[in-house]
Design a protein around this motif. Structure first.
Motif, PDB file in Angstrom:
ATOM      1  N   LEU A 193     -10.617  -8.827  22.578  1.00 11.54           N
ATOM      2  CA  LEU A 193     -10.676  -8.684  21.122  1.00 11.54           C
ATOM      3  C   LEU A 193      -9.815  -7.484  20.733  1.00 11.54           C
ATOM      4  O   LEU A 193     -10.154  -6.346  21.074  1.00 11.54           O
ATOM      5  CB  LEU A 193     -12.122  -8.483  20.660  1.00 11.54           C
ATOM      6  CG  LEU A 193     -12.362  -8.305  19.166  1.00 11.54           C
ATOM      7  CD1 LEU A 193     -12.008  -9.579  18.407  1.00 11.54           C
ATOM      8  CD2 LEU A 193     -13.805  -7.918  18.901  1.00 11.54           C
ATOM      9  N   ILE A 194      -8.695  -7.736  20.056  1.00 10.92           N
ATOM     10  CA  ILE A 194      -7.806  -6.643  19.663  1.00 10.92           C
ATOM     11  C   ILE A 194      -7.355  -6.838  18.218  1.00 10.92           C
ATOM     12  O   ILE A 194      -7.253  -7.967  17.738  1.00 10.92           O
ATOM     13  CB  ILE A 194      -6.566  -6.525  20.576  1.00 10.92           C
ATOM     14  CG1 ILE A 194      -5.696  -7.777  20.513  1.00 10.92           C
ATOM     15  CG2 ILE A 194      -6.958  -6.226  22.009  1.00 10.92           C
ATOM     16  CD1 ILE A 194      -4.347  -7.617  21.191  1.00 10.92           C
ATOM     17  N   PRO A 195      -7.079  -5.744  17.510  1.00  7.67           N
ATOM     18  CA  PRO A 195      -6.591  -5.860  16.134  1.00  7.67           C
ATOM     19  C   PRO A 195      -5.265  -6.617  16.083  1.00  7.67           C
ATOM     20  O   PRO A 195      -4.453  -6.554  17.017  1.00  7.67           O
ATOM     21  CB  PRO A 195      -6.396  -4.402  15.691  1.00  7.67           C
ATOM     22  CG  PRO A 195      -7.264  -3.600  16.612  1.00  7.67           C
ATOM     23  CD  PRO A 195      -7.274  -4.349  17.918  1.00  7.67           C
ATOM     24  N   TYR A 196      -5.038  -7.298  14.992  1.00  5.36           N
ATOM     25  CA  TYR A 196      -3.836  -8.103  14.821  1.00  5.36           C
ATOM     26  C   TYR A 196      -2.569  -7.270  15.030  1.00  5.36           C
ATOM     27  O   TYR A 196      -1.651  -7.684  15.739  1.00  5.36           O
ATOM     28  CB  TYR A 196      -3.834  -8.759  13.433  1.00  5.36           C
ATOM     29  CG  TYR A 196      -2.562  -9.513  13.160  1.00  5.36           C
ATOM     30  CD1 TYR A 196      -2.357 -10.767  13.724  1.00  5.36           C
ATOM     31  CD2 TYR A 196      -1.556  -8.964  12.363  1.00  5.36           C
ATOM     32  CE1 TYR A 196      -1.179 -11.461  13.505  1.00  5.36           C
ATOM     33  CE2 TYR A 196      -0.376  -9.657  12.135  1.00  5.36           C
ATOM     34  CZ  TYR A 196      -0.196 -10.897  12.715  1.00  5.36           C
ATOM     35  OH  TYR A 196       0.967 -11.574  12.500  1.00  5.36           O
ATOM     36  N   GLN A 197      -2.505  -6.082  14.426  1.00  8.26           N
ATOM     37  CA  GLN A 197      -1.304  -5.255  14.532  1.00  8.26           C
ATOM     38  C   GLN A 197      -1.030  -4.840  15.980  1.00  8.26           C
ATOM     39  O   GLN A 197       0.122  -4.730  16.387  1.00  8.26           O
ATOM     40  CB  GLN A 197      -1.399  -4.023  13.636  1.00  8.26           C
ATOM     41  CG  GLN A 197      -1.250  -4.346  12.154  1.00  8.26           C
ATOM     42  CD  GLN A 197       0.095  -4.962  11.824  1.00  8.26           C
ATOM     43  OE1 GLN A 197       0.235  -6.183  11.745  1.00  8.26           O
ATOM     44  NE2 GLN A 197       1.101  -4.139  11.644  1.00  8.26           N
ATOM     45  N   GLU A 198      -2.074  -4.614  16.763  1.00 10.22           N
ATOM     46  CA  GLU A 198      -1.896  -4.290  18.178  1.00 10.22           C
ATOM     47  C   GLU A 198      -1.342  -5.497  18.928  1.00 10.22           C
ATOM     48  O   GLU A 198      -0.494  -5.360  19.809  1.00 10.22           O
ATOM     49  CB  GLU A 198      -3.226  -3.830  18.795  1.00 10.22           C
ATOM     50  CG  GLU A 198      -3.154  -3.528  20.273  1.00 10.22           C
ATOM     51  CD  GLU A 198      -2.243  -2.357  20.649  1.00 10.22           C
ATOM     52  OE1 GLU A 198      -2.038  -2.157  21.860  1.00 10.22           O
ATOM     53  OE2 GLU A 198      -1.724  -1.653  19.756  1.00 10.22           O
ATOM     54  N   ALA A 199      -1.793  -6.693  18.575  1.00  9.23           N
ATOM     55  CA  ALA A 199      -1.252  -7.907  19.202  1.00  9.23           C
ATOM     56  C   ALA A 199       0.222  -8.080  18.867  1.00  9.23           C
ATOM     57  O   ALA A 199       1.015  -8.465  19.730  1.00  9.23           O
ATOM     58  CB  ALA A 199      -2.047  -9.135  18.756  1.00  9.23           C
ATOM     59  N   LEU A 203     -13.073  -8.595   0.344  1.00  8.80           N
ATOM     60  CA  LEU A 203     -14.111  -9.229   1.163  1.00  8.80           C
ATOM     61  C   LEU A 203     -14.272  -8.524   2.513  1.00  8.80           C
ATOM     62  O   LEU A 203     -15.104  -8.910   3.321  1.00  8.80           O
ATOM     63  CB  LEU A 203     -13.774 -10.705   1.396  1.00  8.80           C
ATOM     64  CG  LEU A 203     -13.801 -11.594   0.160  1.00  8.80           C
ATOM     65  CD1 LEU A 203     -13.282 -12.984   0.511  1.00  8.80           C
ATOM     66  CD2 LEU A 203     -15.216 -11.671  -0.399  1.00  8.80           C
ATOM     67  N   GLY A 204     -13.433  -7.517   2.758  1.00  3.38           N
ATOM     68  CA  GLY A 204     -13.554  -6.745   3.990  1.00  3.38           C
ATOM     69  C   GLY A 204     -12.634  -7.193   5.111  1.00  3.38           C
ATOM     70  O   GLY A 204     -12.846  -6.820   6.258  1.00  3.38           O
ATOM     71  N   THR A 205     -11.637  -8.001   4.791  1.00  5.39           N
ATOM     72  CA  THR A 205     -10.701  -8.443   5.828  1.00  5.39           C
ATOM     73  C   THR A 205      -9.338  -7.796   5.613  1.00  5.39           C
ATOM     74  O   THR A 205      -8.954  -7.494   4.484  1.00  5.39           O
ATOM     75  CB  THR A 205     -10.516  -9.974   5.824  1.00  5.39           C
ATOM     76  OG1 THR A 205     -10.028 -10.375   4.550  1.00  5.39           O
ATOM     77  CG2 THR A 205     -11.803 -10.690   6.142  1.00  5.39           C
ATOM     78  N   GLU A 206      -8.635  -7.607   6.714  1.00  2.00           N
ATOM     79  CA  GLU A 206      -7.256  -7.149   6.612  1.00  2.00           C
ATOM     80  C   GLU A 206      -6.392  -8.348   6.240  1.00  2.00           C
ATOM     81  O   GLU A 206      -6.742  -9.496   6.523  1.00  2.00           O
ATOM     82  CB  GLU A 206      -6.782  -6.580   7.945  1.00  2.00           C
ATOM     83  CG  GLU A 206      -7.478  -5.310   8.357  1.00  2.00           C
ATOM     84  CD  GLU A 206      -6.903  -4.753   9.651  1.00  2.00           C
ATOM     85  OE1 GLU A 206      -5.774  -5.128  10.047  1.00  2.00           O
ATOM     86  OE2 GLU A 206      -7.588  -3.931  10.262  1.00  2.00           O
ATOM     87  N   VAL A 207      -5.255  -8.064   5.619  1.00  2.45           N
ATOM     88  CA  VAL A 207      -4.279  -9.099   5.291  1.00  2.45           C
ATOM     89  C   VAL A 207      -2.917  -8.578   5.728  1.00  2.45           C
ATOM     90  O   VAL A 207      -2.537  -7.455   5.389  1.00  2.45           O
ATOM     91  CB  VAL A 207      -4.261  -9.416   3.777  1.00  2.45           C
ATOM     92  CG1 VAL A 207      -3.193 -10.451   3.453  1.00  2.45           C
ATOM     93  CG2 VAL A 207      -5.626  -9.892   3.316  1.00  2.45           C
ATOM     94  N   HIS A 208      -2.199  -9.381   6.526  1.00  5.17           N
ATOM     95  CA  HIS A 208      -0.876  -8.981   7.009  1.00  5.17           C
ATOM     96  C   HIS A 208       0.107 -10.120   6.799  1.00  5.17           C
ATOM     97  O   HIS A 208      -0.237 -11.287   6.984  1.00  5.17           O
ATOM     98  CB  HIS A 208      -0.913  -8.649   8.507  1.00  5.17           C
ATOM     99  CG  HIS A 208      -1.755  -7.468   8.831  1.00  5.17           C
ATOM    100  ND1 HIS A 208      -1.333  -6.176   8.617  1.00  5.17           N
ATOM    101  CD2 HIS A 208      -3.004  -7.374   9.339  1.00  5.17           C
ATOM    102  CE1 HIS A 208      -2.285  -5.341   8.987  1.00  5.17           C
ATOM    103  NE2 HIS A 208      -3.314  -6.049   9.428  1.00  5.17           N
ATOM    104  N   HIS A 209       1.333  -9.758   6.473  1.00  2.00           N
ATOM    105  CA  HIS A 209       2.430 -10.732   6.419  1.00  2.00           C
ATOM    106  C   HIS A 209       2.965 -10.875   7.835  1.00  2.00           C
ATOM    107  O   HIS A 209       3.109  -9.887   8.550  1.00  2.00           O
ATOM    108  CB  HIS A 209       3.521 -10.253   5.464  1.00  2.00           C
ATOM    109  CG  HIS A 209       4.643 -11.221   5.349  1.00  2.00           C
ATOM    110  ND1 HIS A 209       4.519 -12.404   4.653  1.00  2.00           N
ATOM    111  CD2 HIS A 209       5.882 -11.209   5.862  1.00  2.00           C
ATOM    112  CE1 HIS A 209       5.650 -13.063   4.740  1.00  2.00           C
ATOM    113  NE2 HIS A 209       6.499 -12.359   5.470  1.00  2.00           N
TER     114      HIS A 209
END
Length: 177
Positions: free
Chosen positions: A15-21, A69-75
């Protein structure tokens, strides 16, 4: 190569943050550019929405509501529309030189879809394709596929595909033991 087939290293990231992936994908892309080093990165993400490059940008108020809603949003730089990623979903990021396999994007996406359908079948889930990219169970999308292509020329052409395969395993009603 093993028996004429390329070796693909499977890397389980957990389980890793999107930006780290995204950062790790770039590490593997750079490693791959130095010499063939096929990799399949497997992970899950904390709740995050990503928007693709397929259509015009999403309206800022919609993205702000998702953040509230508490979620990150990334392009992202992959194809596709807006996609939710979260715990319980398997996300796969292949970093491949398709020249070691076959160069057709259509072939590649079709092979991915057939592989996912085969995995679903082994789990007792009847899945299929549709005119839209991805894999479906009835009207529910169980696997989203988005790709990013890097074309680099020197003495050879390198084609790399970053793929997002997302299983919606939290829909337990789709899986029959």
């Amino acid at each position: 190569m093993l028996g004429g087939r390329p070796v693909v290293e499977v890397v389980r990231l957990g389980l890793i943050p999107y930006q780290e992936a995204v950062r790790l994908q770039q590490v593997y892309v750079n490693r791959h550019r130095a010499g063939p080093a096929h990799a399949l990165l497997l992970c899950q993400h904390p709740a995050v929405y990503t928007t693709g490059i397929r259509h015009r940008p999403y309206p800022a108020p919609l993205l702000d509501r998702l953040r509230q809603l508490g979620t990150e949003v990334h392009h992202s730089n992959r194809g596709g529309l807006i996609t939710f990623h979260g715990p319980g979903q398997l996300v796969c990021y292949p970093v491949l030189n398709l020249g070691s396999f076959k160069k057709s994007v259509r072939w590649y996406v079709g092979e991915l879809e057939r592989t996912i359908i085969s995995v679903c079948s082994r789990l007792g889930v009847e899945a299929s394709t549709s005119p839209h990219t991805g894999v479906w169970v009835r009207d529910d999308k169980i696997c989203a596929i988005g790709t990013r292509t890097c074309l680099q020329t020197d003495s050879k052409i390198h084609i790399e595909r970053l793929l997002h395969i997302q299983f919606y395993l939290e829909k337990k009603s789709l899986i029959r033991p």
